[in-house]
Design a protein around this motif. Structure first.
Motif, short mmCIF file in Angstrom:
data_model
loop_
_atom_site.label_atom_id
_atom_site.label_comp_id
_atom_site.label_asym_id
_atom_site.label_seq_id
_atom_site.Cartn_x
_atom_site.Cartn_y
_atom_site.Cartn_z
N ALA A 31 -49.45 29.13 89.96
CA ALA A 31 -50.70 29.68 90.47
C ALA A 31 -50.83 31.17 90.16
CB ALA A 31 -50.78 29.46 91.98
N TRP A 32 -49.72 31.89 90.22
CA TRP A 32 -49.81 33.36 90.21
C TRP A 32 -48.45 33.94 89.88
CZ3 TRP A 32 -47.58 37.19 93.45
CH2 TRP A 32 -48.19 38.45 93.44
N ALA A 33 -48.43 35.14 89.39
CA ALA A 33 -47.19 35.90 89.20
C ALA A 33 -47.54 37.38 89.37
CB ALA A 33 -46.60 35.65 87.81
N PRO A 34 -46.65 38.19 89.93
CA PRO A 34 -46.95 39.61 90.16
C PRO A 34 -46.86 40.42 88.87
CG PRO A 34 -44.72 39.15 90.87
CD PRO A 34 -45.31 37.82 90.44
N LEU A 35 -47.77 40.17 87.96
CA LEU A 35 -47.74 40.84 86.66
C LEU A 35 -47.87 42.35 86.79
CD1 LEU A 35 -50.08 38.37 84.74
CD2 LEU A 35 -47.58 38.39 84.71
N TYR A 36 -48.61 42.80 87.80
CA TYR A 36 -48.86 44.23 87.96
C TYR A 36 -47.59 45.02 88.26
CZ TYR A 36 -48.65 43.56 93.06
OH TYR A 36 -48.23 43.26 94.35
N THR A 37 -46.55 44.35 88.72
CA THR A 37 -45.30 45.05 89.05
C THR A 37 -44.47 45.35 87.80
OG1 THR A 37 -44.04 43.00 89.39
CG2 THR A 37 -45.21 43.91 91.29
N LEU A 38 -44.87 44.81 86.65
CA LEU A 38 -44.11 45.05 85.42
C LEU A 38 -44.34 46.45 84.86
CD1 LEU A 38 -44.70 41.61 83.65
CD2 LEU A 38 -42.70 42.34 84.97
N GLY A 39 -45.48 47.05 85.19
CA GLY A 39 -45.74 48.42 84.78
C GLY A 39 -45.88 48.61 83.28
N ILE A 40 -46.49 47.64 82.60
CA ILE A 40 -46.65 47.75 81.15
C ILE A 40 -48.13 47.80 80.79
CG2 ILE A 40 -44.44 46.68 80.60
CD1 ILE A 40 -45.77 44.04 80.21
N PRO A 41 -48.48 48.39 79.63
CA PRO A 41 -49.88 48.55 79.25
C PRO A 41 -50.59 47.20 79.09
CG PRO A 41 -48.47 49.92 77.89
CD PRO A 41 -47.56 49.01 78.65
N PRO A 42 -51.92 47.18 79.19
CA PRO A 42 -52.67 45.93 79.13
C PRO A 42 -52.39 45.07 77.91
CG PRO A 42 -54.09 47.66 79.95
CD PRO A 42 -52.80 48.32 79.55
N ASP A 43 -52.35 45.65 76.71
CA ASP A 43 -52.12 44.84 75.51
C ASP A 43 -50.73 44.22 75.52
OD1 ASP A 43 -54.64 45.27 74.56
OD2 ASP A 43 -54.07 46.87 73.17
N THR A 44 -49.74 44.98 75.98
CA THR A 44 -48.38 44.43 76.07
C THR A 44 -48.32 43.36 77.15
OG1 THR A 44 -47.51 46.59 75.40
CG2 THR A 44 -45.95 45.03 76.35
N LEU A 45 -49.10 43.55 78.21
CA LEU A 45 -49.13 42.56 79.29
C LEU A 45 -49.72 41.24 78.79
CD1 LEU A 45 -48.37 42.23 82.25
CD2 LEU A 45 -50.65 43.04 82.87
N LYS A 46 -50.74 41.31 77.95
CA LYS A 46 -51.28 40.09 77.34
C LYS A 46 -50.21 39.39 76.51
CE LYS A 46 -56.04 41.76 76.96
NZ LYS A 46 -57.12 42.15 76.02
N ALA A 47 -49.46 40.17 75.74
CA ALA A 47 -48.41 39.59 74.92
C ALA A 47 -47.34 38.94 75.79
CB ALA A 47 -47.78 40.66 74.02
N TYR A 48 -47.05 39.56 76.93
CA TYR A 48 -46.06 38.99 77.85
C TYR A 48 -46.53 37.63 78.37
CZ TYR A 48 -43.31 38.34 82.09
OH TYR A 48 -42.50 37.81 83.07
N VAL A 49 -47.79 37.55 78.77
CA VAL A 49 -48.33 36.28 79.27
C VAL A 49 -48.28 35.22 78.18
CG1 VAL A 49 -50.43 35.13 80.10
CG2 VAL A 49 -49.80 37.38 81.00
N MET A 50 -48.54 35.60 76.96
CA MET A 50 -48.53 34.65 75.84
C MET A 50 -47.13 34.16 75.49
SD MET A 50 -51.60 34.06 74.35
CE MET A 50 -51.36 33.94 72.58
#
Length: 342
Positions: free
Chosen positions: A127-146
């Protein structure tokens, strides 16, 4: 309209079910709008756009953080438009339009899930994961999700699925999500960058250390730069009603696409939208082909496709804190029964 009740009279009766909770302080503010297929609309509103740190009275054109209404107003519409235009097969594996999804784990079953499964929350993603706690830029965060090997399990309402759909929309359309409201022609009163002075406040966020006003409440959407497939859209009541009217008029989407929206694919959802089910927040009086959705901040939209009527109830129930009880769930059902029952 049901029973041919005059729209103004119906709006008065429905808002009477809300107004007492606003006057008593259980809900800081509320805006209720109703629109029919002919475009006739009524709007009622009351309360405070902000109580803390200073009181601001709600205006008719105030912008609300729509939260998960982003999923249906923006992301679902964009995905279905791509499918309608022949640029996306809803039933084909995600590995086609997103070849770099889990690119070093080609056998991962998520690659074989489909856009339709993401839309209907039947892909088995968490359902969810605390992605905001990773502290990484938006483009890198998209890559992380992928690239994250998400465990797949039982079907669950998933923000992660709609984050992936947001990435898919950007890839196939060539247009960033921030510009999708304009690209889709959603109309005025909907967007990712509301005028701060005209925006309803949400929570005093402990993480950000301030009352949120004009910035997205959802922490993960904030981490994506305020724009994501699951949350981030703001809108006025008139803007939400305008969107609903255009759906009813088969303007934003074709009639053939609209006919698919109320077809159940999971326990509670069709393509993006919730479909009528026992105990849902649209009430019991609505037609069988009624779709709807809610947002965590206290927003909601329901569209009765057969009767040609839609209604939105926008509140800031999380102001100044989400950690309190409100009567909103019962109010939503009562309002739905009043409007759908005429």
């Amino acid at each position: 309209m049901p029973n041919d009740a005059p729209l103004a009279e119906l709006a008065d009766r429905a808002f009477a079910l809300v107004e007492g909770h606003v006057a008593g302080g259980a809900l800081p503010a509320a805006a209720l709008g109703i629109v029919d297929r002919d475009g006739q609309a009524e709007l009622r509103y009351a309360g405070f756009a902000e109580r803390q740190p200073a009181e601001r009275v709600l205006a008719a054109d105030a912008w609300f953080d729509l939260a998960s209404l982003t999923k249906v107003i923006l992301t679902t519409t964009a995905v279905l438009r791509l499918a309608q235009d022949g640029r996306l097969d809803l039933e084909a594996p995600l590995a086609g339009p997103l070849p770099d999804l889990l690119q070093v784990t080609a056998a991962h079953p998520l690659r074989q899930r489909t856009p339709a499964q993401l839309l209907s929350h039947t892909a088995g993603l968490p359902a969810w994961a605390p992605l905001y706690t990773l502290g990484i830029p938006p483009d890198t965060l998209k890559a992380y999700v992928m690239q994250r090997e998400w465990p797949l399990g039982a079907d669950a309402y998933s923000d992660l699925g709609f984050i992936l759909l947001g990435i898919l929309v950007e890839r196939l359309s060539g247009t960033p999500l921030r510009r999708q409201p304009q690209a889709l022609g959603l109309g005025p009163g909907l967007g990712f960058d509301p005028p701060r002075g005209d925006t309803v406040s949400t929570e005093h966020c402990q993480w950000r250390g301030r009352v949120l006003r004009g910035e997205v409440h959802d922490e993960n959407a904030f981490a994506f730069g305020g724009v994501a497939g699951h949350a981030g859209l703001f809108g006025t009541a008139a803007g939400v009603l305008g969107f609903a009217h255009r759906l009813l008029a088969a303007d934003l989407l074709s009639q053939a696409t609209l006919d698919r929206l109320a077809v159940r694919r999971g326990a509670t959802h069709g393509l993006g939208w919730q479909v009528r089910h026992a105990g849902w927040l649209g009430g019991d009086a609505c037609g069988e082909r009624t779709i709807g959705h809610t947002g965590f901040t206290g927003t909601g939209l329901w569209i009765d496709l057969d009767r040609g009527v839609a209604w939105t109830l926008l509140t800031n129930r999380v102001h100044p804190s989400r950690h309190r009880e409100t009567p909103l769930q019962a109010v939503r059902r009562a309002v739905g029964d009043c409007i759908a029952g005429g």
